[in-house]
Design a protein around this motif. Structure first.
Motif, PDB file in Angstrom:
ATOM      1  N   GLU A  56      28.634 -38.193  74.368  1.00  0.00           N
ATOM      2  CA  GLU A  56      28.181 -37.082  75.201  1.00  0.00           C
ATOM      3  C   GLU A  56      28.116 -37.444  76.679  1.00  0.00           C
ATOM      4  N   ASP A  57      27.988 -38.716  76.984  1.00  0.00           N
ATOM      5  CA  ASP A  57      27.819 -39.123  78.370  1.00  0.00           C
ATOM      6  C   ASP A  57      29.126 -39.153  79.164  1.00  0.00           C
ATOM      7  N   GLU A  58      30.236 -38.865  78.519  1.00  0.00           N
ATOM      8  CA  GLU A  58      31.528 -38.829  79.205  1.00  0.00           C
ATOM      9  C   GLU A  58      32.102 -37.422  79.115  1.00  0.00           C
ATOM     10  N   ASP A  59      32.973 -37.076  80.058  1.00  0.00           N
ATOM     11  CA  ASP A  59      33.527 -35.721  80.119  1.00  0.00           C
ATOM     12  C   ASP A  59      34.767 -35.588  79.241  1.00  0.00           C
ATOM     13  N   HIS A  60      34.552 -35.318  77.968  1.00  0.00           N
ATOM     14  CA  HIS A  60      35.658 -35.142  77.034  1.00  0.00           C
ATOM     15  C   HIS A  60      35.975 -33.673  76.775  1.00  0.00           C
ATOM     16  N   ASP A  61      35.217 -32.770  77.370  1.00  0.00           N
ATOM     17  CA  ASP A  61      35.457 -31.345  77.162  1.00  0.00           C
ATOM     18  C   ASP A  61      36.859 -30.936  77.564  1.00  0.00           C
ATOM     19  N   GLN A  62      37.426 -31.633  78.541  1.00  0.00           N
ATOM     20  CA  GLN A  62      38.776 -31.293  79.000  1.00  0.00           C
ATOM     21  C   GLN A  62      39.804 -31.401  77.875  1.00  0.00           C
ATOM     22  N   PHE A  63      39.586 -32.291  76.926  1.00  0.00           N
ATOM     23  CA  PHE A  63      40.529 -32.457  75.821  1.00  0.00           C
ATOM     24  C   PHE A  63      40.535 -31.245  74.886  1.00  0.00           C
ATOM     25  N   PHE A  64      39.432 -30.531  74.848  1.00  0.00           N
ATOM     26  CA  PHE A  64      39.268 -29.435  73.903  1.00  0.00           C
ATOM     27  C   PHE A  64      39.529 -28.065  74.520  1.00  0.00           C
ATOM     28  N   GLU A  65      39.985 -28.006  75.766  1.00  0.00           N
ATOM     29  CA  GLU A  65      40.174 -26.746  76.462  1.00  0.00           C
ATOM     30  C   GLU A  65      41.154 -25.807  75.767  1.00  0.00           C
ATOM     31  N   LEU A  66      42.196 -26.319  75.162  1.00  0.00           N
ATOM     32  CA  LEU A  66      43.204 -25.474  74.522  1.00  0.00           C
ATOM     33  C   LEU A  66      42.969 -25.283  73.027  1.00  0.00           C
ATOM     34  N   ALA A  67      41.997 -25.958  72.470  1.00  0.00           N
ATOM     35  CA  ALA A  67      41.721 -25.842  71.036  1.00  0.00           C
ATOM     36  C   ALA A  67      41.295 -24.410  70.715  1.00  0.00           C
ATOM     37  N   GLY A  68      42.021 -23.800  69.805  1.00  0.00           N
ATOM     38  CA  GLY A  68      41.712 -22.443  69.394  1.00  0.00           C
ATOM     39  C   GLY A  68      42.292 -21.364  70.291  1.00  0.00           C
ATOM     40  N   VAL A  69      43.041 -21.747  71.313  1.00  0.00           N
ATOM     41  CA  VAL A  69      43.657 -20.779  72.217  1.00  0.00           C
ATOM     42  C   VAL A  69      44.992 -20.359  71.614  1.00  0.00           C
ATOM     43  N   GLU A  70      45.112 -19.071  71.327  1.00  0.00           N
ATOM     44  CA  GLU A  70      46.318 -18.542  70.663  1.00  0.00           C
ATOM     45  C   GLU A  70      47.610 -18.878  71.415  1.00  0.00           C
ATOM     46  N   SER A  71      47.580 -18.814  72.731  1.00  0.00           N
ATOM     47  CA  SER A  71      48.793 -19.000  73.523  1.00  0.00           C
ATOM     48  C   SER A  71      49.060 -20.457  73.905  1.00  0.00           C
ATOM     49  N   ALA A  72      48.345 -21.388  73.321  1.00  0.00           N
ATOM     50  CA  ALA A  72      48.469 -22.794  73.707  1.00  0.00           C
ATOM     51  C   ALA A  72      49.873 -23.350  73.487  1.00  0.00           C
ATOM     52  N   PHE A  73      50.619 -22.778  72.552  1.00  0.00           N
ATOM     53  CA  PHE A  73      51.931 -23.321  72.227  1.00  0.00           C
ATOM     54  C   PHE A  73      53.088 -22.438  72.686  1.00  0.00           C
ATOM     55  N   GLU A  74      52.795 -21.431  73.499  1.00  0.00           N
ATOM     56  CA  GLU A  74      53.862 -20.571  74.004  1.00  0.00           C
ATOM     57  C   GLU A  74      54.634 -21.289  75.094  1.00  0.00           C
ATOM     58  N   GLU A  75      55.934 -21.101  75.098  1.00  0.00           N
ATOM     59  CA  GLU A  75      56.783 -21.731  76.104  1.00  0.00           C
ATOM     60  C   GLU A  75      56.478 -21.171  77.487  1.00  0.00           C
TER      61      GLU A  75
END
Length: 51
Positions: free
Chosen positions: A26-45
């Protein structure tokens, strides 16, 4: 790295993915890794993913 976590979120069950998320320190900023998790358009070209 965000794309890897987005793919992982698609492949594993929701509870398993949340367990992965909870195991990051929790003491490190790992939220950036999860920004696209669950985003429908994450894999669109052609999407700008901030890489």
């Amino acid at each position: 790295m965000q794309a890897i976590f987005a793919l992982l979120a698609e492949i594993v069950s929701g509870s398993e993915f949340e367990e992965v998320r909870e195991n990051f320190p929790e003491d490190e900023d790992h939220d950036q890794f999860f920004e696209l998790a669950g985003v429908e358009s994450a894999f669109e070209e052609g999407k700008d993913r901030g890489n």
